[in-house]
Design a protein around this motif. Structure first.
Motif, PDB file in Angstrom:
ATOM      1  N   ALA A  36       0.808  -1.225   0.000  1.00  0.00           N
ATOM      2  CA  ALA A  36       0.000   0.000   0.000  1.00  0.00           C
ATOM      3  C   ALA A  36       0.841   1.275   0.000  1.00  0.00           C
ATOM      4  CB  ALA A  36      -0.931   0.001   1.217  1.00  0.00           C
ATOM      5  N   VAL A  37       2.140   1.147   0.141  1.00  0.00           N
ATOM      6  CA  VAL A  37       2.991   2.341   0.078  1.00  0.00           C
ATOM      7  C   VAL A  37       2.767   3.076  -1.242  1.00  0.00           C
ATOM      8  CG1 VAL A  37       5.385   3.170   0.016  1.00  0.00           C
ATOM      9  CG2 VAL A  37       4.708   1.420   1.673  1.00  0.00           C
ATOM     10  N   GLY A  38       2.448   2.315  -2.280  1.00  0.00           N
ATOM     11  CA  GLY A  38       2.193   2.913  -3.587  1.00  0.00           C
ATOM     12  C   GLY A  38       1.011   3.867  -3.606  1.00  0.00           C
ATOM     13  N   SER A  39       0.091   3.701  -2.643  1.00  0.00           N
ATOM     14  CA  SER A  39      -1.058   4.610  -2.592  1.00  0.00           C
ATOM     15  C   SER A  39      -0.632   6.032  -2.247  1.00  0.00           C
ATOM     16  CB  SER A  39      -2.076   4.109  -1.563  1.00  0.00           C
ATOM     17  OG  SER A  39      -1.554   4.195  -0.239  1.00  0.00           O
ATOM     18  N   VAL A  40       0.552   6.163  -1.667  1.00  0.00           N
ATOM     19  CA  VAL A  40       1.103   7.479  -1.340  1.00  0.00           C
ATOM     20  C   VAL A  40       2.121   7.919  -2.394  1.00  0.00           C
ATOM     21  CG1 VAL A  40       2.329   8.850   0.397  1.00  0.00           C
ATOM     22  CG2 VAL A  40       0.780   7.025   1.128  1.00  0.00           C
ATOM     23  N   THR A  41       3.003   7.012  -2.784  1.00  0.00           N
ATOM     24  CA  THR A  41       4.085   7.392  -3.697  1.00  0.00           C
ATOM     25  C   THR A  41       3.574   7.763  -5.088  1.00  0.00           C
ATOM     26  OG1 THR A  41       4.457   5.054  -4.250  1.00  0.00           O
ATOM     27  CG2 THR A  41       5.784   5.990  -2.473  1.00  0.00           C
ATOM     28  N   ARG A  42       2.351   7.387  -5.406  1.00  0.00           N
ATOM     29  CA  ARG A  42       1.789   7.755  -6.714  1.00  0.00           C
ATOM     30  C   ARG A  42       1.662   9.265  -6.881  1.00  0.00           C
ATOM     31  NH1 ARG A  42      -4.548   7.465  -6.188  1.00  0.00           N
ATOM     32  NH2 ARG A  42      -4.462   7.435  -8.453  1.00  0.00           N
ATOM     33  N   TYR A  43       1.724   9.987  -5.776  1.00  0.00           N
ATOM     34  CA  TYR A  43       1.599  11.443  -5.840  1.00  0.00           C
ATOM     35  C   TYR A  43       2.959  12.150  -5.850  1.00  0.00           C
ATOM     36  CZ  TYR A  43      -3.254  10.485  -4.614  1.00  0.00           C
ATOM     37  OH  TYR A  43      -4.542  10.012  -4.604  1.00  0.00           O
ATOM     38  N   LEU A  54      -2.769  17.444  -3.210  1.00  0.00           N
ATOM     39  CA  LEU A  54      -2.136  17.404  -1.893  1.00  0.00           C
ATOM     40  C   LEU A  54      -3.066  16.754  -0.864  1.00  0.00           C
ATOM     41  CD1 LEU A  54       0.130  18.129   0.050  1.00  0.00           C
ATOM     42  CD2 LEU A  54      -0.881  20.411   0.289  1.00  0.00           C
ATOM     43  N   ALA A  55      -4.362  17.088  -0.896  1.00  0.00           N
ATOM     44  CA  ALA A  55      -5.320  16.504   0.046  1.00  0.00           C
ATOM     45  C   ALA A  55      -5.402  14.991  -0.125  1.00  0.00           C
ATOM     46  CB  ALA A  55      -6.694  17.134  -0.145  1.00  0.00           C
ATOM     47  N   ALA A  56      -5.430  14.515  -1.360  1.00  0.00           N
ATOM     48  CA  ALA A  56      -5.512  13.070  -1.623  1.00  0.00           C
ATOM     49  C   ALA A  56      -4.273  12.355  -1.114  1.00  0.00           C
ATOM     50  CB  ALA A  56      -5.694  12.833  -3.120  1.00  0.00           C
ATOM     51  N   CYS A  57      -3.109  12.972  -1.297  1.00  0.00           N
ATOM     52  CA  CYS A  57      -1.865  12.360  -0.818  1.00  0.00           C
ATOM     53  C   CYS A  57      -1.848  12.275   0.703  1.00  0.00           C
ATOM     54  CB  CYS A  57      -0.668  13.169  -1.334  1.00  0.00           C
ATOM     55  SG  CYS A  57       0.920  12.525  -0.766  1.00  0.00           S
ATOM     56  N   LEU A  58      -2.221  13.347   1.365  1.00  0.00           N
ATOM     57  CA  LEU A  58      -2.220  13.355   2.828  1.00  0.00           C
ATOM     58  C   LEU A  58      -3.254  12.387   3.393  1.00  0.00           C
ATOM     59  CD1 LEU A  58      -1.750  17.171   3.549  1.00  0.00           C
ATOM     60  CD2 LEU A  58      -0.030  15.358   3.593  1.00  0.00           C
ATOM     61  N   ASP A  59      -4.391  12.258   2.740  1.00  0.00           N
ATOM     62  CA  ASP A  59      -5.389  11.268   3.170  1.00  0.00           C
ATOM     63  C   ASP A  59      -4.829   9.852   3.050  1.00  0.00           C
ATOM     64  OD1 ASP A  59      -7.230  13.232   3.740  1.00  0.00           O
ATOM     65  OD2 ASP A  59      -8.444  12.919   1.931  1.00  0.00           O
ATOM     66  N   ALA A  60      -4.138   9.578   1.940  1.00  0.00           N
ATOM     67  CA  ALA A  60      -3.564   8.246   1.727  1.00  0.00           C
ATOM     68  C   ALA A  60      -2.491   7.954   2.767  1.00  0.00           C
ATOM     69  CB  ALA A  60      -2.986   8.156   0.311  1.00  0.00           C
ATOM     70  N   ARG A  61      -1.673   8.958   3.090  1.00  0.00           N
ATOM     71  CA  ARG A  61      -0.636   8.764   4.111  1.00  0.00           C
ATOM     72  C   ARG A  61      -1.266   8.506   5.474  1.00  0.00           C
ATOM     73  NH1 ARG A  61       3.864  13.272   5.780  1.00  0.00           N
ATOM     74  NH2 ARG A  61       1.962  14.354   6.432  1.00  0.00           N
ATOM     75  N   GLU A  62      -2.319   9.244   5.788  1.00  0.00           N
ATOM     76  CA  GLU A  62      -3.012   9.054   7.067  1.00  0.00           C
ATOM     77  C   GLU A  62      -3.569   7.635   7.183  1.00  0.00           C
ATOM     78  OE1 GLU A  62      -6.610  11.214   9.610  1.00  0.00           O
ATOM     79  OE2 GLU A  62      -6.535  11.391   7.426  1.00  0.00           O
ATOM     80  N   ALA A  63      -4.191   7.138   6.115  1.00  0.00           N
ATOM     81  CA  ALA A  63      -4.748   5.778   6.123  1.00  0.00           C
ATOM     82  C   ALA A  63      -3.643   4.745   6.311  1.00  0.00           C
ATOM     83  CB  ALA A  63      -5.505   5.526   4.827  1.00  0.00           C
ATOM     84  N   LEU A  64      -2.515   4.960   5.656  1.00  0.00           N
ATOM     85  CA  LEU A  64      -1.386   4.032   5.775  1.00  0.00           C
ATOM     86  C   LEU A  64      -0.836   4.040   7.196  1.00  0.00           C
ATOM     87  CD1 LEU A  64       0.432   2.089   4.148  1.00  0.00           C
ATOM     88  CD2 LEU A  64       1.950   4.045   3.711  1.00  0.00           C
TER      89      LEU A  64
END
Length: 599
Positions: A36-43, A54-64
């Motif tokens: 799931a790291v890819g859910s963040v690195t895609r940004y 930016l909001a989508a990236c921070l949401d993905a990092r928070e979930a991870l």
């Protein structure tokens, strides 16, 4: 003989199925998290494109982070329950390795945000409501911009997280699984087993001076073979922080370590100076009273927690303590008390005593699940106060979880101990209010003084040792076992004066606490006690509205800085006055205790 983990009753253990139903499902989640790291690195490389990105990236990092927190809690709680089990040790190592890999992979987020042109974050926040929950963290990040390194350097440091955390891991592993203590005999020749948990939970406050002192001898003899190893571990932790402070351009390691606390340095130094100077005379009076009442020729360091009225030592079962605590917390309201009942009855508390169990007590609160409390229960009223303390953490983070997203769950460390110590205050007030027995009142005052001793003396003097050691490390001095023991011995001797005999064994108490591996955590207990003392005073004057404000502060989580949270509760810690009032309150308690025992 102490039980193995497999031998203790199930109802005395916590139910980790609430985290993962099996070890296999946990292991599968670790593999899924790595993917799931890819859910963040895609940004990566696109955070400045537009606010929604930016909001989508921070949401993905928070979930991870939430998933990693739950997986890490499962491993650490298993290891805390039995640190001798190889599978538990392996699990903590596996999580640490994964955490380092994940943090390295997503470290680009902060560095990329900090490279954005000035004003970009403010503009994005104004444009995109979905960034709202991340506002606090974004503002905090911009505050440390001058101390951030380049993207590659930050990535390297993130990848080294497991290694940088090694001193804490080594300390805990040796303490849980390697350290052994010889049995000791009482006056009748009966042999007693000893351990970290047994010494700190039973023997340190045992009424029989022979048991207490023989247990102390066994305990110190068990510590001695580990002096050099623990000193090297301590020195590594200190050296790490000295180097990191220099790398990031902080003027001192203490400035660096206080950054996540979000307080000015002068509050930290005020806490150390004002409390020690004002408190020492009161605690020395208390020590002399203890020596006189117990009829001891001299008071040794192992006697400073001896019960003054040893024939009056009320025992209490876990069930009785649970009922008593719930009664004391009734002014906090039904929502809070319902959470407390769940914690006490749904196997969220691990109270067994078994080989390999971590000493002390703590509360872990993995986001999206519920709090887990560790304590070793020995049917003492002191246990009840410790349980009330940990329930304060559980109530705080349980309420914050319901009201805040993970990114806003935790306030800065400076605030964290205030809710837990407040619960101890409410418990003491409740017992005093309902008891007509003068002896019980005296006993509760001693328990309250025990709380002040633990937080204003034990932990504050830990902070004083840290203060000295970091100064010595900056000056290039070596940190050795003998230097640490001598420094601690001198700190204790200065505080206790001639009221307590402080020998080399007392100096070895730097080996007993894990707080030295948690930044500047020890002083925060004092802040919590100052805040809770002030809050209890406000409650006595103003009644329920004070606790209603307090509940809102608990629910606020990390959305405000610690001094702002306390101000919202009615406490101004930017002034030294609450500190002085808390110290004066200790003096008043000692006054009453002296009067109760007479000349």
């Amino acid at each position: 003989m102490r039980s193995t983990r497999a031998e203790v009753p199930l109802e005395q253990t916590w139910n980790l199925d609430d985290l993962f139903l099996s070890h296999a499902s946990w292991a599968g989640e670790l593999e899924s998290i790595e993917q799931a790291v890819g859910s963040v690195t895609r940004y990566q490389g696109r955070l400045g494109d537009e606010a929604p990105t930016l909001a989508a990236c921070l949401d993905a990092r928070e979930a991870l982070h939430g998933r990693l927190m739950r997986a890490g809690a499962y491993a650490s709680l298993r290891n805390a329950a039995d640190g001798t089990h190889p599978e538990n040790q392996a699990a903590t190592s596996r999580v640490a390795a994964l955490d380092a890999k994940v943090q390295s992979g997503i470290s680009f987020v902060d560095t990329e945000i900090l490279r954005l042109p000035d004003g970009t974050i403010a503009r994005f926040l104004a444009q995109e409501p979905l960034l709202g929950p991340h506002a606090t963290n974004l503002h905090d990040l911009l505050e440390i911009k001058p101390h951030m390194l380049g993207a590659e350097a930050e990535k390297v440091l993130a990848s080294l997280e497991e290694i940088l955390d090694a001193p804490y891991m080594v300390y805990n592993r040796a303490k849980a699984s390697d350290m052994q203590f010889a049995p000791f005999a009482d006056s009748a020749g009966t042999q007693h087993a000893n351990s970290f948990n047994l010494y700190e939970g039973v023997y340190e406050s045992h009424p029989d001076p022979i048991v207490r002192r023989h247990a102390w001898r066994s305990f110190c003899d068990g510590l001695k073979p580990y002096r050099n190893t623990y000193a090297a571990t301590f020195a590594t932790e200190v050296s790490k922080n000295v180097v990191l402070a220099r790398l990031r351009g902080y003027s001192s390691p203490e400035h660096f370590l206080l950054r996540p606390h979000k307080i000015p340095l002068d509050l930290y130094t005020n806490i150390l100076q004002i409390i020690q100077a004002g408190l020492a005379p009161h605690m020395q009076r208390y020590a002399r009273l203890r020596r006189r009442v117990l009829g001891l020729e001299k008071l040794l360091y192992c006697d400073i927690k001896a019960p003054i009225d040893p024939e009056y030592a009320p025992h209490i079962s876990y069930a009785e303590a649970s009922d008593l605590i719930l009664e004391s917390l009734a002014p906090m309201g039904e929502e809070y008390c319902a959470l407390m009942r769940q914690t006490l009855t749904q196997r969220w508390v691990d109270r067994a005593d078994n080989i390999g169990k971590s000493s002390g007590a703590f509360c872990a609160s993995p986001y999206g699940v519920h709090p887990f409390i560790l304590i070793t229960w020995s049917d003492s009223m002191r246990n009840a106060f410790t349980l009330a303390h940990e329930l304060g953490h559980a109530g705080h983070f349980g309420l914050a979880m319901r009201s805040q997203r993970l990114v806003n769950l935790r306030p800065a460390m400076t605030f964290v101990e205030a809710p837990s110590i407040m619960n101890e205050m409410l418990l003491a007030r409740h017992i005093l209010a309902r008891s007509t027995d003068p002896r019980m009142r005296r006993w509760v005052i001693m328990q309250t003084l025990g709380t002040y001793h633990h937080n204003f003396v034990t932990h504050l003097l830990e902070a004083q040792l840290q203060h000295q050691v970091y100064g010595q490390a900056e000056a290039g001095q070596s940190i050795t076992a003998s230097a640490l023991t001598q420094a601690k011995q001198e700190i204790l001797a200065k505080f206790w004066g001639d009221a307590v005999e402080i020998d080399e064994d007392a100096g070895m108490t730097w080996m007993r606490q894990p707080h030295y591996y948690l930044g500047l955590y020890p002083y925060t207990y004092s802040v919590g006690l100052v805040a809770s003392t002030a809050l209890a005073g406000l409650f006595a004057q103003e009644g329920p509205p004070v606790l209603e404000r307090w509940l809102q502060v608990l629910k606020a989580g990390g959305t405000m800085k610690p001094l702002e949270l306390l101000k919202a509760a009615g406490i101004d810690l930017s002034s030294p006055e609450p500190i002085r009032k808390a110290v004066a309150h200790v003096g008043a308690l000692v006054d009453e205790l002296e009067q109760s025992f007479g000349p």
